[in-house]
Design an enzyme around this catalytic site. Sequence first.
Site, PDB file in Angstrom:
ATOM      1  N   SER A   1     -19.425  82.532  -0.036  1.00  0.00           N
ATOM      2  CA  SER A   1     -18.398  83.463   0.418  1.00  0.00           C
ATOM      3  C   SER A   1     -17.467  82.785   1.431  1.00  0.00           C
ATOM      4  CB  SER A   1     -19.062  84.720   0.990  1.00  0.00           C
ATOM      5  OG  SER A   1     -18.133  85.763   1.144  1.00  0.00           O
TER       6      SER A   1
ATOM      7  N   ASP B   1     -17.535  91.275  -8.566  1.00  0.00           N
ATOM      8  CA  ASP B   1     -17.203  90.751  -7.238  1.00  0.00           C
ATOM      9  C   ASP B   1     -15.683  90.644  -7.132  1.00  0.00           C
ATOM     10  OD1 ASP B   1     -16.927  89.343  -4.864  1.00  0.00           O
ATOM     11  OD2 ASP B   1     -17.919  87.526  -5.570  1.00  0.00           O
TER      12      ASP B   1
ATOM     13  N   HIS C   1     -21.256  90.488  -5.448  1.00  0.00           N
ATOM     14  CA  HIS C   1     -21.030  89.621  -4.297  1.00  0.00           C
ATOM     15  C   HIS C   1     -22.257  89.607  -3.384  1.00  0.00           C
ATOM     16  CE1 HIS C   1     -18.563  87.211  -1.651  1.00  0.00           C
ATOM     17  NE2 HIS C   1     -19.140  87.854  -0.640  1.00  0.00           N
TER      18      HIS C   1
END
Length: 406
Positions: free
Chosen positions: A188, A346, A376
């Site tokens: 991320s 996501d 995610h």
Amino acid sequence: MRLRVAGAVLLSAAAYYVYLPLPSGVSEPWKLMLLDALFRSFLQASGAAHALGVCHRVHLLNQVVSWVEVIEARSCAAVHVTDSTLGGVPTRVFQPKEGKQLKRGVLYFHGGGWALGSGRMRSYDRLCRKMAEDLDAVIMSVDYRLAPEAVFPDQYHDALAASRAFLSSQVLERYGIDPHRVCVSGDSAGGNLAAAVAQELSSDDTLPVKFKAQALIYPVLQALDFYTPSYQQNQAVPILYRPIMARFWLQYLGADSSLEPLLLANNHSSLDQPAISASARSKLDWTALLPAKRRKHFRPVVKETGSPGVMGEVPELMDVRAAPLLAEQGVLGRTPKAYVMTCEFDVLRDDGLMYVRRLQDAGVAVTSDHYEDGFHGCMVFAFLPMMSSVGQRSMNNYIHWLDQNL
């Protein structure tokens, strides 16, 4: 009887709060619903505390993370674990106790929107232990500074300082790391930092040792288009909602939170923005960079006129150190072979897929690892108590790629 009725009412209320309509393809939806309900509760509590002036919303969230997730550095039979510093940045080090004399090395940056989390969290600690043991590798998990106290480029500078130290002869020799088998990785926001560092250091001809691989886990790579197909498709899919990602970006860039609606409307990237050239737009033109399977029926949202003052207020939106997807092809072509994990459910899916295409066009060998049932953050849920099937699969495949390519 009254107790039964009260219990039924409470149970119904809890089920109503937890239940969230999810796409049919999501892995183990009830687990994701429970996780989302917990996360929403923390977000609402932190929002209330922020509104009342008790503390910044991020501070309360990080306090909860510390109470629940952060653990001490504890060695085990197979892995020696210590807390240290790397280039002046706090780092947790995982060293296998057995194995070869010269070991592989992985530098890891945790996720959390540049504002939350820590490499000392239980989930990252378990991941890095497993990587150290399975790969016979030294893993260093970096605790870079966080927003709101630190804003761009502070996090980037911490990541860069840790990376330069990691690649130094002193650190490589001290930990017995093979200089020909080193990788930078992150998930991320940590994937953003890993990509930015890989670009910077691959172009630095003064470095005797460079990363041989980059492994990016559902990375966030641009903030000019909040209407990519994945942002449109997954705007209401947990745990990373579209408005939350815009908020993270504004916090990271030290910008006013009142700009959030402008970002979500793509007013900041309208065609009348002189700071955004045609060349820059082409680097995130998903109509050309994404396969038809991912574009689906979605259409671009490009405003003719927008809010011209935004780019002046937040010029960092165009800084490749913050948005690695905007890098020139020549820079991308010098970066090491890559692994990019993406998840269907996501909002950041298309950031990763566009980066895969741009790296390939630049001549970089890329493995695109896509999870049709992934969401995610799924990889950090590979362990109990929130262990998920896609979390285990994605973690095992990520470690397998490292084993085969490092």
